[in-house]
Design an enzyme around this catalytic site. Structure first.
Site, PDB file in Angstrom:
ATOM      1  N   TYR A  55      -4.381  41.874   0.579  1.00  0.00           N
ATOM      2  CA  TYR A  55      -5.735  41.839  -0.009  1.00  0.00           C
ATOM      3  C   TYR A  55      -6.014  43.070  -0.870  1.00  0.00           C
ATOM      4  O   TYR A  55      -6.784  42.977  -1.830  1.00  0.00           O
ATOM      5  CB  TYR A  55      -6.792  41.648   1.079  1.00  0.00           C
ATOM      6  CG  TYR A  55      -6.773  40.240   1.611  1.00  0.00           C
ATOM      7  CD1 TYR A  55      -7.407  39.212   0.917  1.00  0.00           C
ATOM      8  CD2 TYR A  55      -6.077  39.916   2.765  1.00  0.00           C
ATOM      9  CE1 TYR A  55      -7.349  37.897   1.374  1.00  0.00           C
ATOM     10  CE2 TYR A  55      -6.010  38.618   3.235  1.00  0.00           C
ATOM     11  CZ  TYR A  55      -6.651  37.614   2.533  1.00  0.00           C
ATOM     12  OH  TYR A  55      -6.585  36.318   2.978  1.00  0.00           O
ATOM     13  N   ARG A  58      -4.698  42.122  -4.226  1.00  0.00           N
ATOM     14  CA  ARG A  58      -5.565  41.165  -4.931  1.00  0.00           C
ATOM     15  C   ARG A  58      -6.888  41.810  -5.339  1.00  0.00           C
ATOM     16  O   ARG A  58      -7.439  41.499  -6.398  1.00  0.00           O
ATOM     17  CB  ARG A  58      -5.813  39.937  -4.046  1.00  0.00           C
ATOM     18  CG  ARG A  58      -4.540  39.148  -3.819  1.00  0.00           C
ATOM     19  CD  ARG A  58      -4.786  37.917  -2.989  1.00  0.00           C
ATOM     20  NE  ARG A  58      -5.690  36.976  -3.652  1.00  0.00           N
ATOM     21  CZ  ARG A  58      -6.183  35.893  -3.041  1.00  0.00           C
ATOM     22  NH1 ARG A  58      -5.869  35.634  -1.786  1.00  0.00           N
ATOM     23  NH2 ARG A  58      -6.994  35.077  -3.689  1.00  0.00           N
ATOM     24  N   ILE A  92     -12.926  33.692  -4.197  1.00  0.00           N
ATOM     25  CA  ILE A  92     -13.379  34.935  -3.571  1.00  0.00           C
ATOM     26  C   ILE A  92     -13.520  36.062  -4.595  1.00  0.00           C
ATOM     27  O   ILE A  92     -13.906  37.172  -4.258  1.00  0.00           O
ATOM     28  CB  ILE A  92     -12.452  35.353  -2.398  1.00  0.00           C
ATOM     29  CG1 ILE A  92     -11.015  35.567  -2.870  1.00  0.00           C
ATOM     30  CG2 ILE A  92     -12.498  34.300  -1.288  1.00  0.00           C
ATOM     31  CD1 ILE A  92     -10.090  36.109  -1.770  1.00  0.00           C
ATOM     32  N   HIS A 108     -16.304  30.731   0.740  1.00  0.00           N
ATOM     33  CA  HIS A 108     -15.111  31.316   1.366  1.00  0.00           C
ATOM     34  C   HIS A 108     -15.152  32.840   1.383  1.00  0.00           C
ATOM     35  O   HIS A 108     -14.128  33.492   1.515  1.00  0.00           O
ATOM     36  CB  HIS A 108     -13.840  30.821   0.655  1.00  0.00           C
ATOM     37  CG  HIS A 108     -13.539  29.370   0.925  1.00  0.00           C
ATOM     38  ND1 HIS A 108     -12.654  28.630   0.190  1.00  0.00           N
ATOM     39  CD2 HIS A 108     -14.040  28.514   1.865  1.00  0.00           C
ATOM     40  CE1 HIS A 108     -12.610  27.384   0.664  1.00  0.00           C
ATOM     41  NE2 HIS A 108     -13.453  27.294   1.673  1.00  0.00           N
ATOM     42  N   CYS A 135     -15.578  52.213   9.619  1.00  0.00           N
ATOM     43  CA  CYS A 135     -16.771  51.459   9.230  1.00  0.00           C
ATOM     44  C   CYS A 135     -17.900  52.453   8.968  1.00  0.00           C
ATOM     45  O   CYS A 135     -18.176  53.311   9.810  1.00  0.00           O
ATOM     46  CB  CYS A 135     -17.154  50.494  10.349  1.00  0.00           C
ATOM     47  SG  CYS A 135     -18.779  49.744  10.133  1.00  0.00           S
ATOM     48  N   GLY A 175     -12.377  22.637 -11.344  1.00  0.00           N
ATOM     49  CA  GLY A 175     -11.156  23.363 -10.992  1.00  0.00           C
ATOM     50  C   GLY A 175     -10.815  23.392  -9.521  1.00  0.00           C
ATOM     51  O   GLY A 175     -10.279  24.376  -9.028  1.00  0.00           O
ATOM     52  N   ASN A 201     -11.369  19.250 -14.553  1.00  0.00           N
ATOM     53  CA  ASN A 201     -10.156  19.832 -13.959  1.00  0.00           C
ATOM     54  C   ASN A 201      -9.017  19.769 -14.966  1.00  0.00           C
ATOM     55  O   ASN A 201      -9.071  19.016 -15.946  1.00  0.00           O
ATOM     56  CB  ASN A 201      -9.783  19.047 -12.692  1.00  0.00           C
ATOM     57  CG  ASN A 201      -9.049  19.895 -11.665  1.00  0.00           C
ATOM     58  OD1 ASN A 201      -9.038  21.128 -11.755  1.00  0.00           O
ATOM     59  ND2 ASN A 201      -8.424  19.255 -10.701  1.00  0.00           N
ATOM     60  N   LEU A 202      -7.984  20.563 -14.705  1.00  0.00           N
ATOM     61  CA  LEU A 202      -6.813  20.538 -15.572  1.00  0.00           C
ATOM     62  C   LEU A 202      -6.143  19.164 -15.519  1.00  0.00           C
ATOM     63  O   LEU A 202      -5.801  18.576 -16.544  1.00  0.00           O
ATOM     64  CB  LEU A 202      -5.829  21.633 -15.128  1.00  0.00           C
ATOM     65  CG  LEU A 202      -4.630  21.913 -16.022  1.00  0.00           C
ATOM     66  CD1 LEU A 202      -5.068  22.263 -17.441  1.00  0.00           C
ATOM     67  CD2 LEU A 202      -3.795  23.056 -15.440  1.00  0.00           C
TER      68      LEU A 202
HETATM   69 ZN   LIG Z   1     -18.844  48.559  12.150  1.00  0.00          ZN
END
Ligand SMILES: [Zn+2]
Length: 233
Positions: A55, A58, A92, A108, A135, A175, A201-202
């Protein structure tokens, strides 16, 4: 404008032309990474280092990505219509927002957000994540994960999406493969309540026969063209 309540569902095909670098080889991505390892809660529990690397890579590509003509056309349509237009995306990336779409559900989740599995906080996140990332809210390390929906997890805001699908008079799918549920079932629900249904769509998707109208080609061509005909009404 013959339609007053509109739901637009978007998927990977919309962002395919957005300069996501090697992400263009979308299928290639899944050849090199095992879905079980990088897109399930079990994969995260087993090998969080590998999952974070996937991730982080990405998330890095997103910095280079720009909305394409199809994202821009959809944002323009929302603004020009001025009424009830809801965009529901399976993507996303943050390209709808970047193009100016405001009424948007990320079913998502979002790559540009992190979720703390310990305290439940979700917050914007542009840097890499690792097991030592603390965090900012509960100050514990090791619990932050991408705020995305993995296989086996519940998509977001499904009640709101179902309500909008039941009430809409136009449903447009852009898509999407028509293979990933629950999104693949949206066209049947909208049609059962009387909505006109359109696929952009394609190529014809798995669910192509369920749509009343379809236009095929690259998203950057068919989406602006379709939006223009809609606005001419
Ligand atoms: Zn936390």
């Amino acid at each position: 404008m013959p339609f007053s309540k509109i739901v637009i569902l978007t998927g990977a095909g919309l962002s395919a032309e957005s300069g996501l670098g090697t992400f263009r080889g979308h299928d290639g991505l899944w050849d090199h990474f095992n879905l079980e390892e990088v897109a399930t809660p079990e994969g995260f529990a087993r090998n969080p280092v590998k999952l974070h690397a996937f991730y982080n890579m990405r998330r890095g590509w997103l910095k280079e990505a720009k909305p394409n003509a199809a994202h821009v056309a959809l944002a323009h349509f929302e603004e020009a219509h001025g009424g009830d237009v809801l965009t529901v995306t399976q993507n996303i990336d943050g390209l709808h927002e970047a193009a100016g779409t405001r009424h948007l559900i990320h079913m998502h989740g979002e790559l540009g957000r992190a979720l703390c599995a310990r305290c439940g906080t979700s917050l914007p996140w542009t840097q890499d994540l690792s097991l030592t990332t603390a965090c900012p809210v509960c100050h514990k390390a090791g619990f932050l994960r991408p705020d995305v929906v993995w296989f086996g997890e519940m998509p977001r805001e499904m009640d709101r999406i179902h309500e909008a699908l039941r009430q809409c008079d136009l449903f447009v799918s852009v898509g999407t493969s028509g293979m990933v549920y629950p999104a693949a079932g949206f066209v049947a629900l909208a049609a059962s309540e009387g909505a006109h249904t359109v696929e952009l769509n394609l190529d014809p998707s798995e669910g192509a026969s369920l749509f009343a109208e379809a236009h095929y080609g690259p998203a950057t061509e068919v989406v602006p063209a379709y939006v223009e005909t809609l606005l001419r009404g």
